[in-house]
Design a protein around this motif. Structure first.
Motif, PDB file in Angstrom:
ATOM      1  N   LEU A  59       0.830  -1.207   0.000  1.00 13.08           N
ATOM      2  CA  LEU A  59       0.000   0.000   0.000  1.00 13.08           C
ATOM      3  C   LEU A  59       0.867   1.262   0.000  1.00 13.08           C
ATOM      4  O   LEU A  59       0.617   2.201  -0.755  1.00 13.08           O
ATOM      5  CB  LEU A  59      -0.914  -0.016   1.231  1.00 13.08           C
ATOM      6  N   VAL A  60       1.903   1.261   0.825  1.00 10.66           N
ATOM      7  CA  VAL A  60       2.799   2.419   0.923  1.00 10.66           C
ATOM      8  C   VAL A  60       3.533   2.643  -0.401  1.00 10.66           C
ATOM      9  O   VAL A  60       3.573   3.767  -0.922  1.00 10.66           O
ATOM     10  CB  VAL A  60       3.799   2.234   2.090  1.00 10.66           C
ATOM     11  N   VAL A  61       4.103   1.584  -0.958  1.00  3.67           N
ATOM     12  CA  VAL A  61       4.846   1.706  -2.223  1.00  3.67           C
ATOM     13  C   VAL A  61       3.911   2.219  -3.322  1.00  3.67           C
ATOM     14  O   VAL A  61       4.266   3.138  -4.065  1.00  3.67           O
ATOM     15  CB  VAL A  61       5.507   0.359  -2.614  1.00  3.67           C
ATOM     16  N   ASP A  62       2.710   1.644  -3.415  1.00  2.00           N
ATOM     17  CA  ASP A  62       1.745   2.098  -4.427  1.00  2.00           C
ATOM     18  C   ASP A  62       1.325   3.542  -4.202  1.00  2.00           C
ATOM     19  O   ASP A  62       1.214   4.319  -5.148  1.00  2.00           O
ATOM     20  CB  ASP A  62       0.499   1.204  -4.433  1.00  2.00           C
ATOM     21  N   SER A  63       1.086   3.906  -2.947  1.00  2.00           N
ATOM     22  CA  SER A  63       0.612   5.255  -2.636  1.00  2.00           C
ATOM     23  C   SER A  63       1.666   6.320  -2.926  1.00  2.00           C
ATOM     24  O   SER A  63       1.334   7.434  -3.310  1.00  2.00           O
ATOM     25  CB  SER A  63       0.203   5.348  -1.166  1.00  2.00           C
ATOM     26  N   LEU A  64       2.927   5.981  -2.719  1.00  4.32           N
ATOM     27  CA  LEU A  64       4.000   6.971  -2.909  1.00  4.32           C
ATOM     28  C   LEU A  64       4.678   6.847  -4.274  1.00  4.32           C
ATOM     29  O   LEU A  64       5.640   7.544  -4.550  1.00  4.32           O
ATOM     30  CB  LEU A  64       5.042   6.832  -1.789  1.00  4.32           C
ATOM     31  N   GLN A  65       4.144   5.993  -5.118  1.00  2.00           N
ATOM     32  CA  GLN A  65       4.726   5.727  -6.436  1.00  2.00           C
ATOM     33  C   GLN A  65       4.830   6.991  -7.279  1.00  2.00           C
ATOM     34  O   GLN A  65       5.802   7.185  -7.996  1.00  2.00           O
ATOM     35  CB  GLN A  65       3.851   4.693  -7.132  1.00  2.00           C
ATOM     36  N   ASP A  66       3.839   7.868  -7.204  1.00  2.00           N
ATOM     37  CA  ASP A  66       3.819   9.054  -8.037  1.00  2.00           C
ATOM     38  C   ASP A  66       4.411  10.285  -7.353  1.00  2.00           C
ATOM     39  O   ASP A  66       4.369  11.381  -7.893  1.00  2.00           O
ATOM     40  CB  ASP A  66       2.382   9.369  -8.483  1.00  2.00           C
ATOM     41  N   SER A  67       4.962  10.111  -6.151  1.00  2.00           N
ATOM     42  CA  SER A  67       5.551  11.252  -5.451  1.00  2.00           C
ATOM     43  C   SER A  67       6.928  11.563  -6.042  1.00  2.00           C
ATOM     44  O   SER A  67       7.444  10.823  -6.875  1.00  2.00           O
ATOM     45  CB  SER A  67       5.663  10.965  -3.948  1.00  2.00           C
ATOM     46  N   ASN A  68       7.525  12.670  -5.604  1.00  2.00           N
ATOM     47  CA  ASN A  68       8.841  13.069  -6.116  1.00  2.00           C
ATOM     48  C   ASN A  68       9.897  12.000  -5.873  1.00  2.00           C
ATOM     49  O   ASN A  68      10.770  11.793  -6.696  1.00  2.00           O
ATOM     50  CB  ASN A  68       9.303  14.373  -5.454  1.00  2.00           C
ATOM     51  N   ASN A  69       9.837  11.355  -4.706  1.00  2.00           N
ATOM     52  CA  ASN A  69      10.812  10.328  -4.356  1.00  2.00           C
ATOM     53  C   ASN A  69      10.088   9.057  -3.931  1.00  2.00           C
ATOM     54  O   ASN A  69       9.877   8.829  -2.745  1.00  2.00           O
ATOM     55  CB  ASN A  69      11.708  10.814  -3.206  1.00  2.00           C
ATOM     56  N   PRO A  70       9.702   8.232  -4.908  1.00  2.00           N
ATOM     57  CA  PRO A  70       9.015   6.990  -4.527  1.00  2.00           C
ATOM     58  C   PRO A  70       9.963   6.090  -3.727  1.00  2.00           C
ATOM     59  O   PRO A  70      11.185   6.243  -3.807  1.00  2.00           O
ATOM     60  CB  PRO A  70       8.651   6.362  -5.870  1.00  2.00           C
ATOM     61  N   ILE A  71       9.390   5.181  -2.953  1.00  2.00           N
ATOM     62  CA  ILE A  71      10.217   4.272  -2.163  1.00  2.00           C
ATOM     63  C   ILE A  71       9.900   2.828  -2.536  1.00  2.00           C
ATOM     64  O   ILE A  71       8.857   2.546  -3.097  1.00  2.00           O
ATOM     65  CB  ILE A  71      10.026   4.481  -0.641  1.00  2.00           C
ATOM     66  N   GLY A  72      10.829   1.954  -2.212  1.00  2.00           N
ATOM     67  CA  GLY A  72      10.656   0.536  -2.482  1.00  2.00           C
ATOM     68  C   GLY A  72      10.167  -0.188  -1.240  1.00  2.00           C
ATOM     69  O   GLY A  72       9.964   0.406  -0.184  1.00  2.00           O
ATOM     70  N   ILE A  73      10.028  -1.495  -1.376  1.00  2.00           N
ATOM     71  CA  ILE A  73       9.499  -2.315  -0.283  1.00  2.00           C
ATOM     72  C   ILE A  73      10.418  -2.278   0.933  1.00  2.00           C
ATOM     73  O   ILE A  73       9.956  -2.160   2.065  1.00  2.00           O
ATOM     74  CB  ILE A  73       9.247  -3.752  -0.777  1.00  2.00           C
TER      75      ILE A  73
END
Length: 133
Positions: A59-73
């Motif tokens: 959920l976190v990875v998907d939610s932040l996917q389009d942010s400036n700095n996406p994160i991985g698992i």
């Protein structure tokens, strides 16, 4: 000439050390921003229910996917662990059969989190100050 070489090596070591400290500070600042974003995601979910680490990291990875700095698992897991340790009275986890982590939290307070994150950030920045030695 040997002392000149030694001095250049020392200078290179100082620069490398300063660069490493700067990278660590930037990474801590990045984690702090992401912690606040992940907290916002947790805050939006119904509380007092069990959530697996697999579900939350996805959920976190998907939610932040389009942010400036996406994160991985792995970063998502690290941030969840940091949030849990920072808010251990509000967020709990247990490891169930097979080693799967399951998180659960009480009603989360954004003001409490912001204060704790700010305190943690100041402490980590203080601990990572480069003395130049």
């Amino acid at each position: 000439s040997q002392s000149n070489l030694l001095e250049r090596l020392r200078e290179r070591e100082r620069k490398s050390s300063a660069l490493l400290s700067q990278r660590q500070r930037h990474y801590q600042q990045f984690l702090t921003v992401k912690m606040k974003q992940v907290f916002g995601i947790l805050h939006s979910l119904p509380w007092n229910r069990p959530y697996t680490v697999t579900y939350l990291t996805g959920l976190v990875v998907d939610s932040l996917q389009d942010s400036n700095n996406p994160i991985g698992i792995s970063e998502a897991e690290e941030i969840l662990e940091k949030l849990q340790s920072l808010l251990c009275d509000e967020i709990s986890f247990q490891i169930v059969d097979g080693g799967l982590k399951v998180y659960r939290w009480t009603q989360l307070d954004k003001d409490s989190l912001s204060a704790k994150i700010d305190t943690m950030s100041r402490e980590e920045l203080t601990n990572n100050v480069d003395t130049g030695l």
